[in-house]
Design a protein around this motif. Structure first.
Motif, PDB file in Angstrom:
ATOM      1  N   ALA A   1       0.846  -1.244  -0.033  1.00 29.56           N
ATOM      2  CA  ALA A   1       0.117   0.072  -0.008  1.00 29.56           C
ATOM      3  C   ALA A   1       1.082   1.058  -0.165  1.00 29.56           C
ATOM      4  CB  ALA A   1      -1.043  -0.116   1.242  1.00 29.56           C
TER       5      ALA A   1
ATOM      6  N   ASN B   1      -2.084   4.560   3.565  1.00 29.53           N
ATOM      7  CA  ASN B   1      -3.146   3.781   3.010  1.00 29.53           C
ATOM      8  C   ASN B   1      -3.061   2.319   3.719  1.00 29.53           C
ATOM      9  OD1 ASN B   1      -4.026   5.690   1.170  1.00 29.53           O
ATOM     10  ND2 ASN B   1      -3.409   4.421  -0.586  1.00 29.53           N
ATOM     11  N   ILE B   2      -3.787   1.752   3.868  1.00 27.77           N
ATOM     12  CA  ILE B   2      -3.892   0.550   4.417  1.00 27.77           C
ATOM     13  C   ILE B   2      -4.483  -0.623   3.515  1.00 27.77           C
ATOM     14  CG2 ILE B   2      -3.848   0.964   6.755  1.00 27.77           C
ATOM     15  CD1 ILE B   2      -7.032   0.007   6.578  1.00 27.77           C
ATOM     16  N   GLU B   3      -4.153  -1.935   3.381  1.00 25.03           N
ATOM     17  CA  GLU B   3      -4.615  -2.976   2.491  1.00 25.03           C
ATOM     18  C   GLU B   3      -5.707  -3.854   3.374  1.00 25.03           C
ATOM     19  OE1 GLU B   3      -1.089  -4.918   1.376  1.00 25.03           O
ATOM     20  OE2 GLU B   3      -0.485  -3.607  -0.445  1.00 25.03           O
TER      21      GLU B   3
ATOM     22  N   GLU C   1      -7.256  -1.060  -1.357  1.00 23.88           N
ATOM     23  CA  GLU C   1      -6.352  -0.070  -0.524  1.00 23.88           C
ATOM     24  C   GLU C   1      -7.265   1.108  -0.098  1.00 23.88           C
ATOM     25  OE1 GLU C   1      -2.453   2.513  -2.086  1.00 23.88           O
ATOM     26  OE2 GLU C   1      -2.598   0.120  -2.663  1.00 23.88           O
TER      27      GLU C   1
ATOM     28  N   THR D   1      -6.076   6.181   5.109  1.00 23.07           N
ATOM     29  CA  THR D   1      -6.376   6.313   6.616  1.00 23.07           C
ATOM     30  C   THR D   1      -6.678   7.773   6.993  1.00 23.07           C
ATOM     31  OG1 THR D   1      -3.957   6.334   7.132  1.00 23.07           O
ATOM     32  CG2 THR D   1      -5.101   4.312   7.166  1.00 23.07           C
TER      33      THR D   1
ATOM     34  N   THR E   1      -7.690  -9.486  13.204  1.00 24.75           N
ATOM     35  CA  THR E   1      -7.453  -7.928  13.364  1.00 24.75           C
ATOM     36  C   THR E   1      -7.931  -7.552  14.660  1.00 24.75           C
ATOM     37  OG1 THR E   1      -7.412  -7.615  10.821  1.00 24.75           O
ATOM     38  CG2 THR E   1      -7.509  -5.525  12.375  1.00 24.75           C
TER      39      THR E   1
ATOM     40  N   PRO F   1      -4.600   2.884  10.824  1.00 29.20           N
ATOM     41  CA  PRO F   1      -3.742   1.973  10.568  1.00 29.20           C
ATOM     42  C   PRO F   1      -3.701   0.595  11.215  1.00 29.20           C
ATOM     43  CG  PRO F   1      -2.687   4.252  10.768  1.00 29.20           C
ATOM     44  CD  PRO F   1      -4.286   4.150  10.848  1.00 29.20           C
TER      45      PRO F   1
ATOM     46  N   ASN G   1      -4.961  -2.471   9.072  1.00 29.02           N
ATOM     47  CA  ASN G   1      -4.161  -2.886   8.001  1.00 29.02           C
ATOM     48  C   ASN G   1      -4.082  -4.434   7.888  1.00 29.02           C
ATOM     49  OD1 ASN G   1      -2.386  -2.489   5.726  1.00 29.02           O
ATOM     50  ND2 ASN G   1      -0.602  -3.281   6.809  1.00 29.02           N
TER      51      ASN G   1
END
Length: 111
Positions: free
Chosen positions: A2, A6-8, A22, A25, A63, A96, A99
């Protein structure tokens, strides 16, 4: 990989197809808005106020998520196809810490 800021994440649609996305944030977006931006079939009828369940999804990854608020809990109590890993996409802000998040869109009540 990413871009910075940005996060994936991966969203599995209702047909079982995984979409690698993507997400920024730094734009105060939530998962529902990211899905809509990628034209995935998420209605978000209430506009992200936790007043409907059209962005209901199942969290597939380990997560660590923010704690569920009372409004989200109340809405999920009324939703169809609720599982232990159910969340409302509109209540998951892109940070973040998310992610690597992997979710699957829940079936719609009229499917």
């Amino acid at each position: 990989m990413a871009e910075e800021g940005n996060i994936e994440l991966v969203v599995v649609d209702r047909h079982g197809e995984a979409h690698e996305l993507e997400a920024p944030t730094d734009m105060n977006m939530n998962l529902m808005e990211v899905c809509k931006a990628y034209e995935l079939p998420v209605k978000g009828t209430c506009g992200g106020m936790a007043l409907c369940s059209t962005c209901h999804c199942y969290v597939l990854s380990n997560t660590e998520l923010p704690e569920m608020g009372e409004d989200e809990e109340d809405m999920l109590d009324q939703a169809f196809f609720v599982e232990d890993n159910s969340r409302l996409g509109c209540q998951l802000q892109m940070t973040p810490a998310l992610n690597g998040l992997r979710v699957q869109l829940a079936p719609e009540a009229d499917d």
